[in-house]
Design a protein around this motif. Sequence first.
Motif, PDB file in Angstrom:
ATOM      1  N   PHE A   1       0.847  -1.188   0.000  1.00 38.22           N
ATOM      2  CA  PHE A   1       0.000   0.000   0.000  1.00 38.22           C
ATOM      3  C   PHE A   1       0.886   1.242   0.000  1.00 38.22           C
ATOM      4  O   PHE A   1       1.879   1.312   0.728  1.00 38.22           O
ATOM      5  CB  PHE A   1      -0.898   0.028   1.241  1.00 38.22           C
ATOM      6  CG  PHE A   1      -1.914  -1.082   1.285  1.00 38.22           C
ATOM      7  CD1 PHE A   1      -2.888  -1.189   0.313  1.00 38.22           C
ATOM      8  CD2 PHE A   1      -1.894  -2.019   2.309  1.00 38.22           C
ATOM      9  CE1 PHE A   1      -3.830  -2.211   0.355  1.00 38.22           C
ATOM     10  CE2 PHE A   1      -2.825  -3.039   2.366  1.00 38.22           C
ATOM     11  CZ  PHE A   1      -3.796  -3.132   1.383  1.00 38.22           C
ATOM     12  N   THR A   2       0.511   2.223  -0.806  1.00 37.37           N
ATOM     13  CA  THR A   2       1.292   3.458  -0.883  1.00 37.37           C
ATOM     14  C   THR A   2       0.492   4.692  -0.480  1.00 37.37           C
ATOM     15  O   THR A   2       1.073   5.701  -0.096  1.00 37.37           O
ATOM     16  CB  THR A   2       1.820   3.678  -2.310  1.00 37.37           C
ATOM     17  OG1 THR A   2       0.700   3.776  -3.213  1.00 37.37           O
ATOM     18  CG2 THR A   2       2.727   2.526  -2.737  1.00 37.37           C
TER      19      THR A   2
ATOM     20  N   LEU B   1      -0.491   2.503  -5.457  1.00 42.09           N
ATOM     21  CA  LEU B   1      -0.401   3.459  -6.559  1.00 42.09           C
ATOM     22  C   LEU B   1       1.040   3.742  -6.967  1.00 42.09           C
ATOM     23  O   LEU B   1       1.400   4.880  -7.262  1.00 42.09           O
ATOM     24  CB  LEU B   1      -1.108   4.770  -6.178  1.00 42.09           C
ATOM     25  CG  LEU B   1      -2.625   4.693  -5.992  1.00 42.09           C
ATOM     26  CD1 LEU B   1      -3.180   6.039  -5.564  1.00 42.09           C
ATOM     27  CD2 LEU B   1      -3.299   4.220  -7.279  1.00 42.09           C
ATOM     28  N   ASP B   2       1.861   2.702  -7.012  1.00 43.24           N
ATOM     29  CA  ASP B   2       3.246   2.899  -7.444  1.00 43.24           C
ATOM     30  C   ASP B   2       3.316   3.468  -8.856  1.00 43.24           C
ATOM     31  O   ASP B   2       4.122   4.345  -9.153  1.00 43.24           O
ATOM     32  CB  ASP B   2       4.015   1.577  -7.382  1.00 43.24           C
ATOM     33  CG  ASP B   2       4.720   1.403  -6.040  1.00 43.24           C
ATOM     34  OD1 ASP B   2       4.943   2.427  -5.368  1.00 43.24           O
ATOM     35  OD2 ASP B   2       5.026   0.267  -5.670  1.00 43.24           O
TER      36      ASP B   2
ATOM     37  N   LYS C   1      -6.046   8.054 -10.830  1.00 39.54           N
ATOM     38  CA  LYS C   1      -5.368   9.309 -10.513  1.00 39.54           C
ATOM     39  C   LYS C   1      -6.004   9.942  -9.276  1.00 39.54           C
ATOM     40  O   LYS C   1      -7.170  10.335  -9.315  1.00 39.54           O
ATOM     41  CB  LYS C   1      -5.452  10.278 -11.695  1.00 39.54           C
ATOM     42  CG  LYS C   1      -4.705   9.808 -12.936  1.00 39.54           C
ATOM     43  CD  LYS C   1      -4.823  10.834 -14.058  1.00 39.54           C
ATOM     44  CE  LYS C   1      -4.073  10.372 -15.306  1.00 39.54           C
ATOM     45  NZ  LYS C   1      -4.193  11.351 -16.418  1.00 39.54           N
ATOM     46  N   PRO C   2      -5.268  10.036  -8.160  1.00 39.66           N
ATOM     47  CA  PRO C   2      -5.798  10.718  -6.971  1.00 39.66           C
ATOM     48  C   PRO C   2      -6.031  12.196  -7.254  1.00 39.66           C
ATOM     49  O   PRO C   2      -5.253  12.827  -7.979  1.00 39.66           O
ATOM     50  CB  PRO C   2      -4.689  10.528  -5.935  1.00 39.66           C
ATOM     51  CG  PRO C   2      -3.831   9.429  -6.459  1.00 39.66           C
ATOM     52  CD  PRO C   2      -3.923   9.496  -7.946  1.00 39.66           C
ATOM     53  N   GLU C   3      -7.107  12.743  -6.665  1.00 39.15           N
ATOM     54  CA  GLU C   3      -7.405  14.161  -6.859  1.00 39.15           C
ATOM     55  C   GLU C   3      -7.488  14.920  -5.537  1.00 39.15           C
ATOM     56  O   GLU C   3      -6.835  15.935  -5.370  1.00 39.15           O
ATOM     57  CB  GLU C   3      -8.695  14.316  -7.673  1.00 39.15           C
ATOM     58  CG  GLU C   3      -8.553  13.787  -9.102  1.00 39.15           C
ATOM     59  CD  GLU C   3      -9.789  14.005  -9.942  1.00 39.15           C
ATOM     60  OE1 GLU C   3     -10.784  14.564  -9.425  1.00 39.15           O
ATOM     61  OE2 GLU C   3      -9.777  13.599 -11.128  1.00 39.15           O
ATOM     62  N   SER C   4      -8.289  14.440  -4.583  1.00 38.63           N
ATOM     63  CA  SER C   4      -8.367  15.133  -3.295  1.00 38.63           C
ATOM     64  C   SER C   4      -8.692  14.125  -2.196  1.00 38.63           C
ATOM     65  O   SER C   4      -9.381  13.133  -2.427  1.00 38.63           O
ATOM     66  CB  SER C   4      -9.431  16.238  -3.323  1.00 38.63           C
ATOM     67  OG  SER C   4     -10.723  15.691  -3.515  1.00 38.63           O
ATOM     68  N   GLY C   5      -8.187  14.399  -0.991  1.00 36.26           N
ATOM     69  CA  GLY C   5      -8.467  13.535   0.147  1.00 36.26           C
ATOM     70  C   GLY C   5      -7.687  12.245   0.150  1.00 36.26           C
ATOM     71  O   GLY C   5      -8.039  11.306   0.868  1.00 36.26           O
ATOM     72  N   ILE C   6      -6.612  12.174  -0.625  1.00 32.89           N
ATOM     73  CA  ILE C   6      -5.770  10.975  -0.678  1.00 32.89           C
ATOM     74  C   ILE C   6      -4.328  11.399  -0.433  1.00 32.89           C
ATOM     75  O   ILE C   6      -3.839  12.342  -1.058  1.00 32.89           O
ATOM     76  CB  ILE C   6      -5.902  10.260  -2.033  1.00 32.89           C
ATOM     77  CG1 ILE C   6      -7.344   9.776  -2.228  1.00 32.89           C
ATOM     78  CG2 ILE C   6      -4.930   9.082  -2.124  1.00 32.89           C
ATOM     79  CD1 ILE C   6      -7.634   9.225  -3.603  1.00 32.89           C
ATOM     80  N   GLU C   7      -3.659  10.721   0.489  1.00 33.54           N
ATOM     81  CA  GLU C   7      -2.290  11.078   0.831  1.00 33.54           C
ATOM     82  C   GLU C   7      -1.418   9.833   0.893  1.00 33.54           C
ATOM     83  O   GLU C   7      -1.919   8.705   0.936  1.00 33.54           O
ATOM     84  CB  GLU C   7      -2.246  11.804   2.174  1.00 33.54           C
ATOM     85  CG  GLU C   7      -2.689  10.950   3.350  1.00 33.54           C
ATOM     86  CD  GLU C   7      -2.652  11.701   4.672  1.00 33.54           C
ATOM     87  OE1 GLU C   7      -2.480  12.929   4.652  1.00 33.54           O
ATOM     88  OE2 GLU C   7      -2.802  11.042   5.719  1.00 33.54           O
ATOM     89  N   ALA C   8      -0.112  10.043   0.892  1.00 35.50           N
ATOM     90  CA  ALA C   8       0.825   8.929   1.023  1.00 35.50           C
ATOM     91  C   ALA C   8       0.604   8.241   2.366  1.00 35.50           C
ATOM     92  O   ALA C   8       0.412   8.903   3.394  1.00 35.50           O
ATOM     93  CB  ALA C   8       2.257   9.430   0.905  1.00 35.50           C
TER      94      ALA C   8
END
Length: 253
Positions: free
Chosen positions: A74-75, A102-103, A113-120
């Motif tokens: 998981f990334t 999401l490597d 493609k992450p847009e908002s509310g997603i972090e490492a």
Amino acid sequence: MPFAITIVPIMPLRAEPSHRSEMVSQALFGECVETEPLTNEGWIKVRMQYDGYEGWVTAAHLETITLEEFNAPFTHIANQWAARLSVNEQPMYIPYGCMLKLDNNVWGNITVKPESGIEAYKQPRSPRTAWHTIANSFLNTGYLWGGKSVFGIDCSGFTQSVYKILGIPLLRDAYQQATQGELVSLIQEAKGGDLAFFDNEAGKITHVGIMLNDQQIIHSSGKVRIDPIDHQGIVNADTGLRAHNLRLIRRLF
């Protein structure tokens, strides 16, 4: 056995290959499964990568991936109740707690493609200090048999989801989780983050929650809520009635 990844926000796992069948669990967007052959009706029996749980799912909810993609770590994590991303340039909202691989942003034939509310994603260094904030993110989520998200969750789905974000694997059902960790002998020795288990009249473990301290518990019963607890069990804070009989407490961190 082929491998696949969940490409809808929440995928029901059913006991039988029918939309009318009991939902025994869920897979969230980005969770991987091992798959058996497709039926003529478009159903696939799957085995969850994370906890080994099995059930029937709709084939359209999955995308075939390689073994390398299946085993990737998981990334990223969805850190809002409804995080936004795009799948093949179409918008999608996914629930809090979705953990993503999401490597390279490509799963089989789809591009994410992450847009908002997603972090490492970074595993918390200290579960003892991190768990409370994570658990509180689920407060007032309605109870849903088989549920694993902020849009509906059952008791063991709640504990598993919190621990998953902490990076601590838990099995799916309450009676399975009761085999993990170290036994806490007395409720007075309980610490925040310990798991408390409850049984029915037949002695079967049917409920689980997370101890806030030695006098309070957060658990999914009707909704995710905080109630008093003593050596006998949980007392509903609204009615004053005893709701669950305490069987044992276990510690995993």
